[in-house]
Scaffold this active site. Sequence first.
Site, PDB file in Angstrom:
ATOM      1  N   SER A   1       0.826  -1.210   0.000  1.00  0.00           N
ATOM      2  CA  SER A   1       0.000   0.000   0.000  1.00  0.00           C
ATOM      3  C   SER A   1       0.866   1.269   0.000  1.00  0.00           C
ATOM      4  CB  SER A   1      -0.946  -0.077   1.200  1.00  0.00           C
ATOM      5  OG  SER A   1      -2.024   0.768   1.014  1.00  0.00           O
TER       6      SER A   1
ATOM      7  N   ASP B   1      -6.032  -4.042  -1.782  1.00  0.00           N
ATOM      8  CA  ASP B   1      -4.910  -3.645  -0.931  1.00  0.00           C
ATOM      9  C   ASP B   1      -4.177  -4.845  -0.298  1.00  0.00           C
ATOM     10  OD1 ASP B   1      -4.534  -0.655   0.723  1.00  0.00           O
ATOM     11  OD2 ASP B   1      -3.470  -2.454   1.409  1.00  0.00           O
TER      12      ASP B   1
END
Length: 609
Positions: free
Chosen positions: A358, A473
């Site tokens: 991320s 993610d």
Amino acid sequence: MAMGQPGEHDADGSLRDWMQSGLFANVDQAAIDALSQKAHRLEVPAGATLVRQGDAADTLYFLETGRLRVLIETPMGSKAVAQIEAGEPVGELAFFGGGTRTATLQASRDSVVMALDRECYDMVVAAYPQLVPAILTAVTQRLAAVTAKTPPMEARLPRVIAVVPSGGSRTDPALLRRLADAIRRTIPDDRQVMLVRESDVPPGPASAYQAWLREHEARRGYLLIDASGDAEWGALVCRNADGLLMVADAGCSPALAPLEMAGCAAIEPPNRTLLLVRERADQPVNGTAAWLAGRDPHLHHHVARDSEADFERVARFLTGRAVGLVLAGGGALGCAHLGIVRGLQEAGVPIDLIGGTSAGAAMGAAIAQGLTVPRTLDQMEAMFIDAKAMRRFTVPIHSLLDPAVFDAELEERYGNADIADQPINFFAISTNLSTNDLHVHRRGPLWHAVRASGSLPTILPPFIDTDGNILVDGGVLDNVPVVTMRALKSGPNIVVTLGEAGQTWRIKAAYHSLRRRGQLIRDLLLRRKSDSDFPSIVEIMQRSMVVASRIASRSMLREDDILLSPPIVQGMQILDWHLGRKQAEQAARYVAEEVVANPALAALQSSGR
Ligand SMILES: Nc1ncnc2c1ncn2[C@@H]1O[C@@H]2COP(=O)(O)O[C@H]2[C@H]1O
């Protein structure tokens, strides 16, 4: 000179010296002579099987030359659990235990074993009982080693490395000398680093070369063996090496050369490395994908001739000392990563491989591209503050936010260049909802990896790759990808977590202060900000997502990992990009203090200067 099927092999004179140097150090000469006379030698060509798991056992072996892989066969396939090096006994478990073979033994390179059947063993030990404790010691040591390690043993680093010119390149002796020098500077003084050419090796059959190797390997250093020259020599070198180093002049044709084919046939991908050499560090890197095709190296490195640091980086990878930087996710808090990088650079700590999730992927990707920390901070502000990339709401069917501006910003800033073209090795982690598994991005456009890795579920739409994988993610499964880092390389890892150190997240707002629909719509239309700190949907999602992987990531850390948890700016939340610069400054100061306080970090300093 190449060997065919397993077969008989003539004894050679150095055998006794070898035996007395290790396991049989305290055993009489006469006992060794008897053992040596009774045993017969077997050649086991690379890839051939010596014993198969489950077979009956009536022979004990001693590995004289080469390496054996220990494979445990399961219904899911076979798994390599250990390697046997020259001088070690093998096949002892079933031989003494009386059961069947507990594992399959396969030669990972051309090897020679001494085989002793039960009758011969009984005769020799009856005459020379002192052999028994020597063998027993070796067996016990192995048992202790197996018991001590719970997870499968990590691969031993290749020490005998076949160096081949890649594609249309020619061998560059000066470059190999620089590399050997860099390795010498990296490892302890008492180990030998030898750069070997065909003319350095006494002429003779394969067994003579193996005997020569055995003698030099015993010094526990690294042998870089230039395999270029005639095809027979090249094939012999490759078949008797643990590692393959393909050296490419990046300007040449990448078509696979015959010698590389021989190398790739003998040496498996986990032990292959590709160097792509260019003249100057400021020359752009591209076209790496064409070099990787067909060679499938475990790692590749871009080396500029005018950068000594590049040679030293390769030396660290080859000797298991490469420094990994693992960067956790955490939105704007990720600006701390930039401060950490600046602090490490100022302290002279090298960064050899970057992996992130991320925000960690976004920051790491910029650094891997070669951007400076100040430029990366500028980019983050341009994306998240000026272009408001994470403040574009849409009709909430696929996601809360419209990703159009975010995507355009990412594409502009990270570009379509392949991850493989980045000057520093890099990977990003995302969560693959198609396969319910971790997705490691090592190839493909850099911006795709950053986009997928930061696809906060429900906030941003998932990223769909060219194979139709639905990627969200990476923090869902692994917010601190240290395990992936370990699978890629040996050596120390600097692991940076964000807001870990017992930082709880409490708010002042009471539950009943939650704004109702009418109030929310009025505030939205009037662009009025709430003065309550009731968490936003983005903050809730981010925190919920990583809570499980945070707990897991703590248990993934090992003693030798260097954990950095920079203090977070008071009250900073994951969308507070305006506090990013302050956060980076704070993290840089923290690293400066850690370098003084943490000896493990200080120990890495000199290797980066
Ligand atoms: N975990 C292990 N580590 C090292 N060597 C092993 C391991 N498991 C099996 N072996 C070796 O592989 C051999 C296979 O045949 P044996 O069971 O007779 O004896 C075994 C040992 O010599």
